[in-house]
Design a protein around this motif. Structure first.
Motif, short mmCIF file in Angstrom:
data_model
loop_
_atom_site.label_atom_id
_atom_site.label_comp_id
_atom_site.label_asym_id
_atom_site.label_seq_id
_atom_site.Cartn_x
_atom_site.Cartn_y
_atom_site.Cartn_z
N GLU A 308 -1.03 -11.35 81.87
CA GLU A 308 -2.36 -10.81 82.15
C GLU A 308 -2.26 -9.89 83.35
O GLU A 308 -1.60 -10.20 84.36
CB GLU A 308 -3.36 -11.93 82.43
CG GLU A 308 -4.78 -11.44 82.64
CD GLU A 308 -5.78 -12.56 82.84
OE1 GLU A 308 -6.78 -12.34 83.55
OE2 GLU A 308 -5.55 -13.64 82.28
N GLY A 337 -6.35 -7.81 74.90
CA GLY A 337 -7.68 -8.38 74.97
C GLY A 337 -8.28 -8.20 76.35
O GLY A 337 -7.60 -8.44 77.37
N TYR A 338 -9.53 -7.76 76.41
CA TYR A 338 -10.19 -7.55 77.70
C TYR A 338 -11.62 -8.04 77.63
O TYR A 338 -12.36 -7.70 76.70
CB TYR A 338 -10.17 -6.07 78.09
CG TYR A 338 -10.68 -5.81 79.48
CD1 TYR A 338 -9.87 -6.05 80.59
CD2 TYR A 338 -11.98 -5.35 79.70
CE1 TYR A 338 -10.34 -5.82 81.88
CE2 TYR A 338 -12.45 -5.12 80.97
CZ TYR A 338 -11.63 -5.37 82.06
OH TYR A 338 -12.10 -5.15 83.32
N GLY A 339 -12.02 -8.85 78.62
CA GLY A 339 -13.39 -9.32 78.72
C GLY A 339 -14.16 -8.52 79.75
O GLY A 339 -13.87 -8.60 80.94
N THR A 341 -17.44 -8.82 80.32
CA THR A 341 -18.27 -9.84 80.95
C THR A 341 -17.91 -11.17 80.30
O THR A 341 -17.02 -11.23 79.45
CB THR A 341 -19.77 -9.54 80.76
OG1 THR A 341 -20.10 -9.73 79.38
CG2 THR A 341 -20.12 -8.13 81.17
N ASP A 342 -18.61 -12.22 80.69
CA ASP A 342 -18.39 -13.51 80.03
C ASP A 342 -18.80 -13.47 78.56
O ASP A 342 -18.39 -14.32 77.77
CB ASP A 342 -19.16 -14.61 80.75
CG ASP A 342 -18.59 -14.92 82.13
OD1 ASP A 342 -17.42 -14.58 82.37
OD2 ASP A 342 -19.34 -15.48 82.96
N SER A 345 -16.45 -8.76 74.88
CA SER A 345 -15.00 -8.63 74.90
C SER A 345 -14.56 -7.62 73.84
O SER A 345 -15.27 -7.34 72.87
CB SER A 345 -14.32 -9.97 74.65
OG SER A 345 -14.64 -10.47 73.36
N ASP A 347 -10.88 -6.59 71.64
CA ASP A 347 -9.49 -6.90 71.29
C ASP A 347 -8.93 -5.78 70.42
O ASP A 347 -9.63 -5.26 69.52
CB ASP A 347 -9.41 -8.22 70.54
CG ASP A 347 -9.91 -9.39 71.36
OD1 ASP A 347 -9.17 -9.82 72.26
OD2 ASP A 347 -11.03 -9.86 71.10
N TYR A 372 -19.80 -9.81 70.98
CA TYR A 372 -20.84 -10.16 71.94
C TYR A 372 -21.29 -11.58 71.65
O TYR A 372 -21.79 -11.88 70.57
CB TYR A 372 -22.04 -9.19 71.85
CG TYR A 372 -23.21 -9.63 72.71
CD1 TYR A 372 -23.14 -9.56 74.09
CD2 TYR A 372 -24.38 -10.14 72.13
CE1 TYR A 372 -24.19 -9.98 74.89
CE2 TYR A 372 -25.44 -10.56 72.91
CZ TYR A 372 -25.34 -10.48 74.28
OH TYR A 372 -26.39 -10.90 75.07
#
Length: 374
Positions: A308, A337-339, A341-342, A345, A347, A372
């Motif tokens: 990461e 993969g990137y988020g 926000t919580d 995301s 991918d 989402y």
């Protein structure tokens, strides 16, 4: 094309506890607002919206309209607690295909909806019953989680944890909705069931027996793993007795660990005579994004590295297949993969595949998934 998720784990857990529908409350004589509030407190609702873009080469350019598709879906999970130990679970999936092209549309139809999960889950002491549509996750019979929704089963499952560090599971399966298989559940011929036991303490181990009349086989599967000096070592074996094909033996070994912020893994699997039996998904250590290790008769090697960086998860894997009954092949996967926000995301999955088992030799594919959660 048969696809599978990367880094498959031989999990024992049975059903995702999602769910359930609205139950009309009995009109109380007094304290109506308090009663309504109490009923609402017993219901949990969550879900996600997904946009899934997929394109691959088939004698055309990677982004050719004929081999590209974009699907959107909304998944709603509802769980309603009926009593302290009984819960009704539901997962509803609604979807539509956006692109108008000649490619196979997701779920086989332009627009549709279905209940992927609809069950009653009841726990009494150390024993849990799951009755109805559910997600199963056993080593060689598992809901394949790809595209818009995972494969699902209508089954009767029981799990018990009365023995310390041991979980016992049995599941009898009546119907099956394959991953990307449409909105209907298919009746299964004959008797189809699985029983298993898993131990986890000083080391991890599991033993499973599968009877799958619908596909014409019985199978014994076992695996074990232990951590030694920071290195995780694991081994697996699967013996499949086919009704209409040569019997199969699968042997696998795997080593994994972390070095300088990188998670590393190396695996070897040997499959003899015929492919190993599985339903929807397998747990072979050499399974990749596009190829299941159980299908590759012969020798297979796989290496994987993951890390990461500033919130970006990166995973790269390579597998080489030396086949006894098909041309040799290989596959390379790069997964990002990137988020943001919580809840939001993105991918991205790039794969290069040169393996006869996929029917597409030297094929590149790209998948982009926006999610989402709510």
């Amino acid at each position: 094309m048969k696809f599978t998720k990367l880094s498959l784990i031989a999990a024992l857990a049975i059903s995702s506890a999602f769910a359930g529908g609205d139950i009309e409350p009995v009109e109380p004589a007094v304290e109506a607002p308090a009663a309504t509030e109490a009923c609402n407190a017993n219901t949990t609702i969550s879900g996600k919206a997904t946009a899934y873009y997929y394109t691959f080469e088939d004698g055309t350019d990677l982004f050719d309209k004929a081999t590209s598709n974009l699907g959107t879906a909304v998944t709603l999970d509802v769980a309603h607690k009926i009593t302290d130990n009984v819960t009704a679970n539901f997962t509803a999936v609604g979807f539509t295909n956006v692109l108008d092209n000649n490619a196979d549309v997701f779920e086989g139809t332009e627009t549709g909806a279905y209940l992927n999960v609809a069950n009653i889950t009841a726990t009494y002491g150390d024993t849990t019953f799951i009755l109805g549509r559910q997600l199963l996750s056993t080593p060689m019979l598992s809901g394949f989680d790809w595209l818009l929704a995972p494969g699902s089963f209508e089954a009767y499952t029981i799990a018990n944890t009365s023995i310390s560090n041991v979980t016992l599971v049995g599941s009898y399966i009546r119907q099956y909705r394959a991953n990307n298989g449409g909105t209907d559940f298919m009746d299964l011929d004959g008797d189809n069931w699985a029983v298993g036991a898993a131990y986890s303490d000083a080391f991890d181990a599991s033993l499973w027996y599968y009877n799958v009349d619908h596909a014409g086989y019985t199978e014994i599967y076992a695996d074990a793993g232990v951590e030694l000096s920071g290195i995780n070592l694991a081994a697996q074996i699967a013996s499949t007795d086919w009704d209409l094909a040569d019997d199969s033996m699968l042997y696998g070994i795997k080593a994994s660990g972390s070095v300088a912020g990188f998670d590393l893994m190396a695996a070897y699997v040997h499959v003899e005579d015929s492919g190993a039996g599985y339903v929807d998904n397998d747990a072979a250590y050499t399974s990749m994004w596009n190829n299941l290790g159980s299908d590759e008769v012969g020798d297979a090697f796989k290496v994987e590295a993951a890390t990461e960086f500033n919130g970006l998860a990166v995973s790269a894997a390579y597998a080489n297949y030396s086949n006894d009954i098909a041309p040799d092949g290989e596959e390379f996967d790069l997964i990002l993969g990137y988020g943001f926000t919580d809840c939001i995301s993105l991918d991205v999955i790039y794969t290069y595949t040169d393996a006869a088992i996929t029917l597409y030799t030297e094929s590149n594919a790209l998948e982009v998934i926006a999610t989402y959660k709510f």
